[in-house]
Design a protein around this motif. Structure first.
Motif, short mmCIF file in Angstrom:
data_model
loop_
_atom_site.label_atom_id
_atom_site.label_comp_id
_atom_site.label_asym_id
_atom_site.label_seq_id
_atom_site.Cartn_x
_atom_site.Cartn_y
_atom_site.Cartn_z
N GLU A 1 -10.92 -1.82 -7.95
CA GLU A 1 -10.03 -1.19 -8.94
C GLU A 1 -10.07 0.33 -8.81
O GLU A 1 -9.03 1.00 -8.85
CB GLU A 1 -10.40 -1.62 -10.36
CG GLU A 1 -10.13 -3.08 -10.65
CD GLU A 1 -8.67 -3.48 -10.43
OE1 GLU A 1 -7.76 -2.70 -10.77
OE2 GLU A 1 -8.46 -4.58 -9.90
N ASN A 2 -11.26 0.90 -8.65
CA ASN A 2 -11.38 2.36 -8.50
C ASN A 2 -10.67 2.85 -7.24
O ASN A 2 -9.98 3.87 -7.26
CB ASN A 2 -12.85 2.78 -8.47
CG ASN A 2 -13.50 2.68 -9.83
OD1 ASN A 2 -12.83 2.69 -10.86
ND2 ASN A 2 -14.81 2.54 -9.84
N THR B 1 -8.20 1.35 -5.67
CA THR B 1 -6.76 1.17 -5.86
C THR B 1 -6.19 2.31 -6.70
O THR B 1 -5.13 2.84 -6.40
CB THR B 1 -6.46 -0.19 -6.49
OG1 THR B 1 -7.00 -1.23 -5.67
CG2 THR B 1 -4.96 -0.41 -6.64
N ARG B 2 -6.91 2.71 -7.73
CA ARG B 2 -6.45 3.85 -8.56
C ARG B 2 -6.46 5.15 -7.75
O ARG B 2 -5.58 5.99 -7.90
CB ARG B 2 -7.32 3.97 -9.80
CG ARG B 2 -7.12 2.83 -10.76
CD ARG B 2 -7.90 3.04 -12.07
NE ARG B 2 -8.09 1.81 -12.80
CZ ARG B 2 -7.14 1.10 -13.39
NH1 ARG B 2 -5.91 1.49 -13.31
NH2 ARG B 2 -7.42 -0.01 -14.05
N HIS C 1 -3.46 5.10 -5.70
CA HIS C 1 -2.32 5.39 -6.57
C HIS C 1 -2.16 6.91 -6.74
O HIS C 1 -1.06 7.43 -6.65
CB HIS C 1 -2.50 4.71 -7.93
CG HIS C 1 -1.47 5.07 -8.92
ND1 HIS C 1 -0.20 4.52 -8.90
CD2 HIS C 1 -1.48 5.92 -9.97
CE1 HIS C 1 0.51 5.02 -9.90
NE2 HIS C 1 -0.26 5.87 -10.55
N ALA C 2 -3.26 7.59 -6.95
CA ALA C 2 -3.21 9.04 -7.12
C ALA C 2 -2.79 9.74 -5.83
O ALA C 2 -2.09 10.75 -5.85
CB ALA C 2 -4.57 9.56 -7.58
N VAL D 1 0.34 0.09 -4.72
CA VAL D 1 -0.53 1.08 -5.37
C VAL D 1 0.17 1.80 -6.51
O VAL D 1 -0.50 2.32 -7.39
CB VAL D 1 -1.14 2.08 -4.37
CG1 VAL D 1 -2.01 1.35 -3.37
CG2 VAL D 1 -0.10 2.89 -3.67
N HIS D 2 1.50 1.80 -6.54
CA HIS D 2 2.18 2.42 -7.67
C HIS D 2 2.16 1.51 -8.90
O HIS D 2 2.42 1.96 -10.00
CB HIS D 2 3.63 2.79 -7.30
CG HIS D 2 4.53 1.61 -7.19
ND1 HIS D 2 4.63 0.89 -6.02
CD2 HIS D 2 5.36 1.03 -8.09
CE1 HIS D 2 5.48 -0.10 -6.21
NE2 HIS D 2 5.94 -0.04 -7.45
N ASP D 3 1.86 0.21 -8.72
CA ASP D 3 1.80 -0.76 -9.81
C ASP D 3 0.75 -1.81 -9.48
O ASP D 3 1.07 -2.94 -9.12
CB ASP D 3 3.18 -1.40 -10.01
CG ASP D 3 3.23 -2.34 -11.20
OD1 ASP D 3 2.24 -2.41 -11.97
OD2 ASP D 3 4.25 -3.03 -11.35
N PRO D 4 -0.56 -1.46 -9.57
CA PRO D 4 -1.61 -2.35 -9.10
C PRO D 4 -1.75 -3.66 -9.87
O PRO D 4 -2.46 -4.55 -9.44
CB PRO D 4 -2.87 -1.51 -9.20
CG PRO D 4 -2.54 -0.32 -9.99
CD PRO D 4 -1.06 -0.17 -10.01
N ASP D 5 -1.08 -3.81 -11.01
CA ASP D 5 -1.14 -5.07 -11.74
C ASP D 5 -0.19 -6.11 -11.14
O ASP D 5 -0.31 -7.29 -11.42
CB ASP D 5 -0.81 -4.85 -13.21
CG ASP D 5 -1.87 -4.03 -13.91
OD1 ASP D 5 -3.06 -4.13 -13.52
OD2 ASP D 5 -1.54 -3.30 -14.85
#
Length: 87
Positions: free
Chosen positions: A27-28, A30-31, A34-35, A70-74
Motif C-alpha cells: 500500500e505504501n 502504491t501510494r 501515485h505521488a 496508481v491513480h486509483d489503487p482501490d
C-alpha cells in the motif's frame, strides 16, 4: 528530440510488481507511485501505470484483474484493459 523517443514514440503501459514488504508495504509503495505519476505529465499522451502485489500475480495470474491503476489503487483491472485515466 531524444533518441529513445524516436525509437519508442509511445509507451503502452508501465507495470510494477511489488514484493517483499507485506500488505502495508505494498500500500505504501502504491501510494508513492501515485505521488510520482505526476512526473509523466510532460508526455503528450496518457501512460497507464499499474501495480500488483506479487502474491496476487502468482495466485491469479497476470491476465486477471489484479492490477491497480496508481491513480486509483482501490480499482482492480487486467493489465491489458484500459484501467487508466483517459485524457
Amino acid at each position: 528530440m531524444e533518441e529513445w523517443r524516436r525509437r519508442y514514440p509511445l509507451f503502452r503501459r508501465v507495470l510494477f510488481v511489488l514484493d517483499g514488504t507485506g500488505p502495508a508495504g505494498v500500500e505504501n509503495r502504491t501510494r508513492a507511485l501515485h505521488a510520482a505519476v505526476g512526473l509523466l505529465a510532460h508526455f503528450p499522451y496518457d501512460v497507464p501505470v499499474l501495480a500488483v502485489p506479487l502474491a496476487d500475480l502468482l495466485q491469479h495470474g497476470p491476465s486477471a484483474p489484479v492490477w491497480r491503476p496508481v491513480h486509483d489503487p482501490d480499482q482492480r483491472v487486467p493489465w491489458t484493459g484500459p484501467g487508466h485515466r483517459q485524457t
